[in-house]
Design a protein around this motif. Structure first.
Motif, PDB file in Angstrom:
ATOM      1  N   MET A  78       0.887  -1.203  -0.256  1.00 31.14           N
ATOM      2  CA  MET A  78       0.017  -0.092   0.060  1.00 31.14           C
ATOM      3  C   MET A  78       1.091   1.319  -0.069  1.00 31.14           C
ATOM      4  O   MET A  78       1.505   1.598   0.845  1.00 31.14           O
ATOM      5  CB  MET A  78      -0.949   0.104   1.221  1.00 31.14           C
ATOM      6  CG  MET A  78      -1.791   1.049   1.357  1.00 31.14           C
ATOM      7  SD  MET A  78      -2.794   0.845   2.858  1.00 31.14           S
ATOM      8  CE  MET A  78      -3.897   1.967   2.714  1.00 31.14           C
ATOM      9  N   LYS A  79       0.720   2.092  -1.027  1.00 30.08           N
ATOM     10  CA  LYS A  79       1.316   3.245  -0.997  1.00 30.08           C
ATOM     11  C   LYS A  79       0.847   4.619  -0.525  1.00 30.08           C
ATOM     12  O   LYS A  79      -0.324   4.511  -0.565  1.00 30.08           O
ATOM     13  CB  LYS A  79       1.800   3.507  -2.552  1.00 30.08           C
ATOM     14  CG  LYS A  79       2.816   4.501  -2.927  1.00 30.08           C
ATOM     15  CD  LYS A  79       2.885   4.773  -4.397  1.00 30.08           C
ATOM     16  CE  LYS A  79       4.336   5.336  -4.663  1.00 30.08           C
ATOM     17  NZ  LYS A  79       4.600   5.522  -6.074  1.00 30.08           N
ATOM     18  N   MET A  80       1.686   5.177   0.511  1.00 27.16           N
ATOM     19  CA  MET A  80       1.127   6.314   1.153  1.00 27.16           C
ATOM     20  C   MET A  80       1.490   7.605   0.251  1.00 27.16           C
ATOM     21  O   MET A  80       2.607   7.808   0.048  1.00 27.16           O
ATOM     22  CB  MET A  80       1.415   6.181   2.585  1.00 27.16           C
ATOM     23  CG  MET A  80       1.240   4.793   3.143  1.00 27.16           C
ATOM     24  SD  MET A  80       1.193   4.840   5.007  1.00 27.16           S
ATOM     25  CE  MET A  80       0.355   6.201   5.386  1.00 27.16           C
ATOM     26  N   LYS A  81       0.428   8.334   0.372  1.00 29.38           N
ATOM     27  CA  LYS A  81       0.627   9.804  -0.203  1.00 29.38           C
ATOM     28  C   LYS A  81       1.382  10.696   0.778  1.00 29.38           C
ATOM     29  O   LYS A  81       1.360  10.607   2.029  1.00 29.38           O
ATOM     30  CB  LYS A  81      -0.511  10.418  -0.490  1.00 29.38           C
ATOM     31  CG  LYS A  81      -1.584   9.969  -1.511  1.00 29.38           C
ATOM     32  CD  LYS A  81      -2.804  10.584  -1.835  1.00 29.38           C
ATOM     33  CE  LYS A  81      -3.733   9.938  -2.648  1.00 29.38           C
ATOM     34  NZ  LYS A  81      -4.962  10.740  -2.896  1.00 29.38           N
ATOM     35  N   PRO A  82       2.325  11.453   0.368  1.00 34.91           N
ATOM     36  CA  PRO A  82       2.970  12.300   1.396  1.00 34.91           C
ATOM     37  C   PRO A  82       2.015  13.415   1.927  1.00 34.91           C
ATOM     38  O   PRO A  82       1.038  13.670   0.986  1.00 34.91           O
ATOM     39  CB  PRO A  82       3.972  12.989   0.382  1.00 34.91           C
ATOM     40  CG  PRO A  82       3.515  12.942  -0.968  1.00 34.91           C
ATOM     41  CD  PRO A  82       2.655  11.775  -1.158  1.00 34.91           C
ATOM     42  N   VAL A  83       2.057  13.668   3.117  1.00 32.42           N
ATOM     43  CA  VAL A  83       1.229  14.773   3.672  1.00 32.42           C
ATOM     44  C   VAL A  83       1.749  16.184   3.531  1.00 32.42           C
ATOM     45  O   VAL A  83       3.102  16.289   3.679  1.00 32.42           O
ATOM     46  CB  VAL A  83       1.300  14.483   5.160  1.00 32.42           C
ATOM     47  CG1 VAL A  83       0.174  15.561   5.778  1.00 32.42           C
ATOM     48  CG2 VAL A  83       0.717  13.039   5.350  1.00 32.42           C
ATOM     49  N   LYS A  84       0.843  16.925   2.951  1.00 34.47           N
ATOM     50  CA  LYS A  84       1.195  18.420   2.982  1.00 34.47           C
ATOM     51  C   LYS A  84       0.859  19.250   4.200  1.00 34.47           C
ATOM     52  O   LYS A  84      -0.096  19.289   4.593  1.00 34.47           O
ATOM     53  CB  LYS A  84       0.512  18.874   1.726  1.00 34.47           C
ATOM     54  CG  LYS A  84       1.043  18.470   0.541  1.00 34.47           C
ATOM     55  CD  LYS A  84       0.208  19.449  -0.636  1.00 34.47           C
ATOM     56  CE  LYS A  84       0.729  18.953  -2.089  1.00 34.47           C
ATOM     57  NZ  LYS A  84       0.018  19.608  -3.048  1.00 34.47           N
ATOM     58  N   LEU A  85       1.839  19.865   4.642  1.00 33.36           N
ATOM     59  CA  LEU A  85       1.681  20.558   5.859  1.00 33.36           C
ATOM     60  C   LEU A  85       1.438  22.099   5.572  1.00 33.36           C
ATOM     61  O   LEU A  85       2.122  22.547   4.783  1.00 33.36           O
ATOM     62  CB  LEU A  85       2.849  20.382   6.813  1.00 33.36           C
ATOM     63  CG  LEU A  85       3.076  19.193   7.415  1.00 33.36           C
ATOM     64  CD1 LEU A  85       4.484  19.030   8.234  1.00 33.36           C
ATOM     65  CD2 LEU A  85       2.032  18.439   8.050  1.00 33.36           C
ATOM     66  N   SER A  86       0.705  22.621   6.112  1.00 32.15           N
ATOM     67  CA  SER A  86       0.563  23.992   5.927  1.00 32.15           C
ATOM     68  C   SER A  86       1.690  24.843   6.680  1.00 32.15           C
ATOM     69  O   SER A  86       2.114  24.304   7.767  1.00 32.15           O
ATOM     70  CB  SER A  86      -0.950  24.628   6.544  1.00 32.15           C
ATOM     71  OG  SER A  86      -1.060  24.551   7.882  1.00 32.15           O
ATOM     72  N   GLN A  87       1.664  26.036   6.511  1.00 34.66           N
ATOM     73  CA  GLN A  87       2.614  27.107   7.015  1.00 34.66           C
ATOM     74  C   GLN A  87       2.566  26.979   8.721  1.00 34.66           C
ATOM     75  O   GLN A  87       3.518  26.937   9.250  1.00 34.66           O
ATOM     76  CB  GLN A  87       2.752  28.522   6.469  1.00 34.66           C
ATOM     77  CG  GLN A  87       3.940  29.269   6.966  1.00 34.66           C
ATOM     78  CD  GLN A  87       5.056  28.637   6.289  1.00 34.66           C
ATOM     79  OE1 GLN A  87       5.336  28.085   5.496  1.00 34.66           O
ATOM     80  NE2 GLN A  87       6.217  28.647   7.508  1.00 34.66           N
ATOM     81  N   LYS A  88       1.346  27.104   8.998  1.00 31.03           N
ATOM     82  CA  LYS A  88       0.875  27.236  10.381  1.00 31.03           C
ATOM     83  C   LYS A  88       1.226  25.982  11.153  1.00 31.03           C
ATOM     84  O   LYS A  88       1.838  25.894  12.236  1.00 31.03           O
ATOM     85  CB  LYS A  88      -0.415  27.608  10.598  1.00 31.03           C
ATOM     86  CG  LYS A  88      -0.837  29.075  10.426  1.00 31.03           C
ATOM     87  CD  LYS A  88      -2.195  29.437  11.103  1.00 31.03           C
ATOM     88  CE  LYS A  88      -2.458  31.019  10.634  1.00 31.03           C
ATOM     89  NZ  LYS A  88      -3.218  31.404  11.601  1.00 31.03           N
TER      90      LYS A  88
END
Length: 75
Positions: A1-11
């Motif tokens: 199962m391939k996991m998507k990278p998590v995008k973090l907000s600036q906050k």
């Protein structure tokens, strides 16, 4: 199962930075309290505790700014 990278907000990135600073400062206070042998050990602990308090207040403000604002449903 391939996991998507998590995008973090600036906050979120800023919050992680504040939490890292808090963790580091707590470690300094604990280290001085347990292993400190210098003559100014209590001053270092006191200053560290003040910095921990400042950081925790800053984190509280930051988290409150990240909360979603509730819309007034009664309007």
């Amino acid at each position: 199962m391939k996991m998507k990278p998590v995008k973090l907000s600036q906050k979120q990135i800023q919050l992680c930075g504040l939490l890292d600073e808090l963790s580091e400062q707590v470690n300094v206070v604990i280290h001085e309290a347990v292993l400190g042998r210098t003559s100014n050990r209590l001053s270092v602990i006191e200053n560290g505790a003040k910095e921990v308090e400042r950081l925790s207040k800053e984190i509280q403000k930051h988290v409150n700014s990240m909360r979603r604002k509730k819309r007034e449903a009664a309007e």
